[in-house]
Design a protein around this motif. Structure first.
Motif, PDB file in Angstrom:
ATOM      1  N   ILE A  31      29.579  25.754  21.806  1.00 28.49           N
ATOM      2  CA  ILE A  31      29.925  24.812  22.701  1.00 28.49           C
ATOM      3  C   ILE A  31      31.384  24.385  22.829  1.00 28.49           C
ATOM      4  CG2 ILE A  31      29.198  22.575  23.598  1.00 28.49           C
ATOM      5  CD1 ILE A  31      26.713  22.523  22.177  1.00 28.49           C
ATOM      6  N   ASP A  32      31.874  24.821  23.928  1.00 28.37           N
ATOM      7  CA  ASP A  32      33.163  24.554  24.365  1.00 28.37           C
ATOM      8  C   ASP A  32      34.290  25.493  23.642  1.00 28.37           C
ATOM      9  OD1 ASP A  32      32.954  21.233  25.420  1.00 28.37           O
ATOM     10  OD2 ASP A  32      33.021  23.073  26.623  1.00 28.37           O
ATOM     11  N   THR A  33      33.690  26.737  22.601  1.00 30.67           N
ATOM     12  CA  THR A  33      34.532  27.519  21.686  1.00 30.67           C
ATOM     13  C   THR A  33      34.291  29.129  22.205  1.00 30.67           C
ATOM     14  OG1 THR A  33      32.608  27.501  20.366  1.00 30.67           O
ATOM     15  CG2 THR A  33      34.404  25.958  19.846  1.00 30.67           C
ATOM     16  N   ALA A  34      33.295  29.385  23.211  1.00 34.21           N
ATOM     17  CA  ALA A  34      33.334  30.587  23.593  1.00 34.21           C
ATOM     18  C   ALA A  34      34.240  30.878  24.860  1.00 34.21           C
ATOM     19  CB  ALA A  34      32.029  31.051  24.368  1.00 34.21           C
ATOM     20  N   LYS A  35      35.223  31.666  24.289  1.00 38.96           N
ATOM     21  CA  LYS A  35      36.466  31.986  25.168  1.00 38.96           C
ATOM     22  C   LYS A  35      36.878  33.486  25.391  1.00 38.96           C
ATOM     23  CE  LYS A  35      41.519  31.141  25.006  1.00 38.96           C
ATOM     24  NZ  LYS A  35      42.647  30.383  24.604  1.00 38.96           N
ATOM     25  N   ILE A  36      36.969  33.745  26.574  1.00 39.00           N
ATOM     26  CA  ILE A  36      37.127  35.281  26.596  1.00 39.00           C
ATOM     27  C   ILE A  36      38.546  35.423  27.227  1.00 39.00           C
ATOM     28  CG2 ILE A  36      36.430  37.315  27.541  1.00 39.00           C
ATOM     29  CD1 ILE A  36      33.761  36.428  28.074  1.00 39.00           C
ATOM     30  N   THR A  37      39.633  36.435  26.508  1.00 40.90           N
ATOM     31  CA  THR A  37      40.857  36.490  27.031  1.00 40.90           C
ATOM     32  C   THR A  37      41.019  37.892  27.582  1.00 40.90           C
ATOM     33  OG1 THR A  37      41.720  34.943  25.260  1.00 40.90           O
ATOM     34  CG2 THR A  37      43.140  36.569  26.147  1.00 40.90           C
ATOM     35  N   PHE A  38      41.762  37.928  28.599  1.00 38.05           N
ATOM     36  CA  PHE A  38      41.781  39.478  29.645  1.00 38.05           C
ATOM     37  C   PHE A  38      43.360  39.557  29.691  1.00 38.05           C
ATOM     38  CE2 PHE A  38      37.586  39.302  31.012  1.00 38.05           C
ATOM     39  CZ  PHE A  38      37.266  38.024  31.301  1.00 38.05           C
ATOM     40  N   SER A  39      43.575  40.991  29.126  1.00 37.12           N
ATOM     41  CA  SER A  39      44.966  41.706  29.226  1.00 37.12           C
ATOM     42  C   SER A  39      45.082  42.401  30.424  1.00 37.12           C
ATOM     43  CB  SER A  39      45.371  42.125  27.769  1.00 37.12           C
ATOM     44  OG  SER A  39      45.641  41.132  26.757  1.00 37.12           O
ATOM     45  N   LEU A  40      45.521  42.410  31.276  1.00 37.47           N
ATOM     46  CA  LEU A  40      45.874  43.202  32.709  1.00 37.47           C
ATOM     47  C   LEU A  40      47.107  43.965  32.637  1.00 37.47           C
ATOM     48  CD1 LEU A  40      44.235  40.476  35.181  1.00 37.47           C
ATOM     49  CD2 LEU A  40      43.131  42.017  33.663  1.00 37.47           C
ATOM     50  N   THR A  41      46.622  45.380  32.785  1.00 38.04           N
ATOM     51  CA  THR A  41      47.985  46.138  33.211  1.00 38.04           C
ATOM     52  C   THR A  41      47.672  46.844  34.297  1.00 38.04           C
ATOM     53  OG1 THR A  41      46.790  48.020  31.813  1.00 38.04           O
ATOM     54  CG2 THR A  41      48.279  46.650  30.537  1.00 38.04           C
ATOM     55  N   LYS A  42      48.882  47.112  35.039  1.00 39.05           N
ATOM     56  CA  LYS A  42      48.810  48.005  36.205  1.00 39.05           C
ATOM     57  C   LYS A  42      49.975  49.088  36.007  1.00 39.05           C
ATOM     58  CE  LYS A  42      47.579  48.746  40.576  1.00 39.05           C
ATOM     59  NZ  LYS A  42      48.417  49.963  40.743  1.00 39.05           N
ATOM     60  N   ASP A  43      49.546  50.349  36.092  1.00 36.33           N
ATOM     61  CA  ASP A  43      50.436  51.847  36.182  1.00 36.33           C
ATOM     62  C   ASP A  43      51.097  51.356  34.610  1.00 36.33           C
ATOM     63  OD1 ASP A  43      51.412  51.029  39.476  1.00 36.33           O
ATOM     64  OD2 ASP A  43      49.829  52.339  38.599  1.00 36.33           O
ATOM     65  N   GLY A  44      50.474  51.316  33.612  1.00 42.68           N
ATOM     66  CA  GLY A  44      50.766  51.047  32.160  1.00 42.68           C
ATOM     67  C   GLY A  44      51.656  49.979  31.696  1.00 42.68           C
ATOM     68  N   VAL A  45      51.944  49.139  32.732  1.00 41.76           N
ATOM     69  CA  VAL A  45      52.756  48.017  32.188  1.00 41.76           C
ATOM     70  C   VAL A  45      51.726  46.550  32.697  1.00 41.76           C
ATOM     71  CG1 VAL A  45      54.783  49.049  32.759  1.00 41.76           C
ATOM     72  CG2 VAL A  45      53.778  47.842  34.647  1.00 41.76           C
ATOM     73  N   PRO A  46      52.206  45.506  32.045  1.00 39.51           N
ATOM     74  CA  PRO A  46      51.531  44.147  32.214  1.00 39.51           C
ATOM     75  C   PRO A  46      51.564  43.765  33.837  1.00 39.51           C
ATOM     76  CG  PRO A  46      52.772  44.093  30.037  1.00 39.51           C
ATOM     77  CD  PRO A  46      53.253  45.180  30.869  1.00 39.51           C
ATOM     78  N   LEU A  47      50.481  43.135  33.981  1.00 37.29           N
ATOM     79  CA  LEU A  47      50.246  42.553  35.478  1.00 37.29           C
ATOM     80  C   LEU A  47      50.775  41.185  35.486  1.00 37.29           C
ATOM     81  CD1 LEU A  47      49.401  43.280  38.436  1.00 37.29           C
ATOM     82  CD2 LEU A  47      47.293  42.210  37.583  1.00 37.29           C
ATOM     83  N   PRO A  48      52.124  41.047  36.407  1.00 33.12           N
ATOM     84  CA  PRO A  48      52.511  39.795  36.086  1.00 33.12           C
ATOM     85  C   PRO A  48      51.341  38.805  36.885  1.00 33.12           C
ATOM     86  CG  PRO A  48      54.203  41.236  36.803  1.00 33.12           C
ATOM     87  CD  PRO A  48      52.924  41.927  36.797  1.00 33.12           C
ATOM     88  N   ILE A  49      51.333  37.266  36.431  1.00 31.11           N
ATOM     89  CA  ILE A  49      50.702  36.291  37.088  1.00 31.11           C
ATOM     90  C   ILE A  49      51.281  35.623  37.652  1.00 31.11           C
ATOM     91  CG2 ILE A  49      48.546  35.149  36.912  1.00 31.11           C
ATOM     92  CD1 ILE A  49      47.634  37.868  36.398  1.00 31.11           C
ATOM     93  N   SER A  50      51.563  35.438  39.006  1.00 32.43           N
ATOM     94  CA  SER A  50      52.436  34.287  39.510  1.00 32.43           C
ATOM     95  C   SER A  50      51.535  33.228  40.222  1.00 32.43           C
ATOM     96  CB  SER A  50      53.008  34.853  40.684  1.00 32.43           C
ATOM     97  OG  SER A  50      52.258  35.401  41.886  1.00 32.43           O
ATOM     98  N   GLN A  51      52.096  32.244  40.679  1.00 33.11           N
ATOM     99  CA  GLN A  51      51.441  31.027  41.309  1.00 33.11           C
ATOM    100  C   GLN A  51      50.567  31.583  42.595  1.00 33.11           C
ATOM    101  OE1 GLN A  51      54.158  27.820  42.186  1.00 33.11           O
ATOM    102  NE2 GLN A  51      54.467  27.528  39.750  1.00 33.11           N
TER     103      GLN A  51
END
Length: 454
Positions: A31-51
């Motif tokens: 309960i409130d501890t099941a967390k999934i983290t996603f690491s996203l890449t595009k063309d081999g480099v990290p995908l920036p997450i902007s506003q």
């Protein structure tokens, strides 16, 4: 905060993607501890997450519940987002099918990947049955869900209406029984009346029943017939008949059921179908003519098609050979066993200043298919087109010169991945020809590749 925090890495591209099982398992007590983290890449480099970027997660639980929710940003520059399952969502145990999306404020959308994970029902929750829930945070998705539910309701109503229409045509149990009793009574009365007649009401003649064709000779008495019927010497039982029909047309084994010994200098390919054994070097056309050991042979011939199939076994080795309809023997093919799959790892002598990197020892091996594999890491030596790092022995060298692109150290080169180019020559010499890290080129050179040995 304490979390069960598995990480899932996704690369956004247009290649064919199938849903992957992430081997993630939560419990209904997370309960409130099941967390999934996603690491996203595009063309081999990290995908920036902007506003202007929003990570959206759609989940379909095993009981039909559906949720379409927003993720949260963990590392905007590194393309890392996460989502923590709510206490209500974690109660929906079973396999969860999910898909991750990236939406932009300018209307663009990206489908990242489909995946699945498990929610295990804890022992303390065995009696709890979750109620199907639907949470949608945009109107179009809500509209689709409502339409789907309305369609399902219409289908159920249509089926119920058909069942009620059929009820009008169903007769009661009591009414059907009365009709059946009346029919039985009428049939019995007619049958009794007809059976009581002795005046041959149908005018049947002896010719009609075949009595005119019967010879007027003495027949066996009832006692004589019974004596003959019980004679088990003359008659065969059903079990004996099945055994007779299933018997071998010719001998496949010795009388004791064992394999037949092949006489010395017998051609294996001339034997009839059967199970045999013999010393390999004394049998003509054996798969190992020089082996002084006992082999088992299974021979199957098809005279109509003029083919022969032979398997030979010398534990744990096994071979397969055939003679085709043209009469030619196609040779022996060896089966690969678990013992053949085992390999022996060896370490080369490192040259020109190269040393083993920590516990990642450089090793090489060759499997039963003739494939050479090199693994491990080295450090500190000289990089150059004519400066070998080590030499592979004969039998472990490639058919032709080959190259390998591997991982190199990123120390002093920022966070960008670094690589090296390695050449393996036909004389077995392995050269670290170049490295993309100009600051620390020989800090960390790692191997992990295979090639076909000459």
């Amino acid at each position: 905060m304490i979390y069960k925090d598995p990480e899932v890495r996704f690369n956004i591209n247009s290649q064919i993607k199938r849903s992957i099982s992430t081997n993630i398992q939560f419990s209904t007590q997370d309960i409130d501890t099941a967390k999934i983290t996603f690491s996203l890449t595009k063309d081999g480099v990290p995908l920036p997450i902007s506003q202007a970027t929003h990570g959206k997660l759609f989940m379909r639980f095993a009981d039909g519940s559906k949720f379409y929710v927003n993720t949260e940003v963990h590392d905007a520059l590194g393309g890392v987002i996460f989502y923590v399952l709510t206490p209500e969502q974690i109660t929906h145990y079973g396999t969860v099918q999910a898909e991750l999306y990236v939406n932009y404020d300018n209307g663009q959308k990206l489908s990242v990947h489909k995946f699945s994970f498990e929610i295990d029902r804890a022992l303390v929750d065995q009696d709890i049955v979750p109620v199907a829930e639907y949470y949608i945070d945009d109107f179009e998705s809500l509209k689709a869900v409502i339409q789907e539910m309305a369609y399902d309701a219409e289908q159920v109503l249509a089926e119920l209406q058909k069942k009620f229409e059929n009820l009008d045509n169903i007769e009661t149990k009591e009414g059907a029984q009365e009709k059946a009793d009346a029919a039985e009574s009428d049939a019995k009365a007619y049958t009794d009346e007809h059976a009581a007649k002795t005046d041959n009401p149908h005018k049947v003649t002896k010719d009609q029943v075949g009595l005119s064709n019967v010879d007027n000779v003495k027949q066996a008495s009832k006692s004589e017939f019974d004596k003959h019927n019980s004679d088990n010497t003359r008659h065969m039982s059903a079990a004996e008949r099945m055994k007779w029909n299933g018997g071998q047309l010719y001998k496949l084994t010795d009388d004791n059921g064992g394999r037949t010994l092949i006489p010395d200098d017998t051609d294996l390919l001339t034997l009839p179908s059967g199970l045999y054994y013999g010393v390999s070097n004394k049998v003509v056309n054996s798969p190992e003519p020089k082996a002084v050991e006992w082999f088992h042979y299974d021979v199957s011939t098809n005279n109509a098609r003029k083919t022969i199939v032979v398997t030979a076994t010398a534990n744990p080795r096994r071979w397969f050979g055939t003679i085709h309809t043209d009469g030619s023997f196609k040779g022996w093919q060896r089966f690969i066993t678990d013992a053949d799959a085992e390999v022996t790892w060896e370490s080369p002598t490192l040259l020109n200043g190269w040393k083993q990197y920590g516990t990642h020892k450089v090793q090489f091996s060759k499997n039963a298919l003739g494939e050479v594999e090199i693994i491990g890491s080295i450090t500190g030596g000289t990089i150059g087109f004519d400066v070998p790092a080590f030499t592979l022995p004969a039998g472990y060298r490639p058919i032709q010169m080959t190259h390998f692109i591997g991982v190199a150290s990123s120390i002093g080169a920022g966070s960008a991945p670094q690589f090296h180019r390695t050449q393996i020559n036909t004389d077995g010499k392995v050269y670290i020809q170049s490295c993309s890290n100009a600051t620390n080129p020989n800090e960390f050179i790692t191997f992990g590749f295979k090639f076909k040995a000459a």
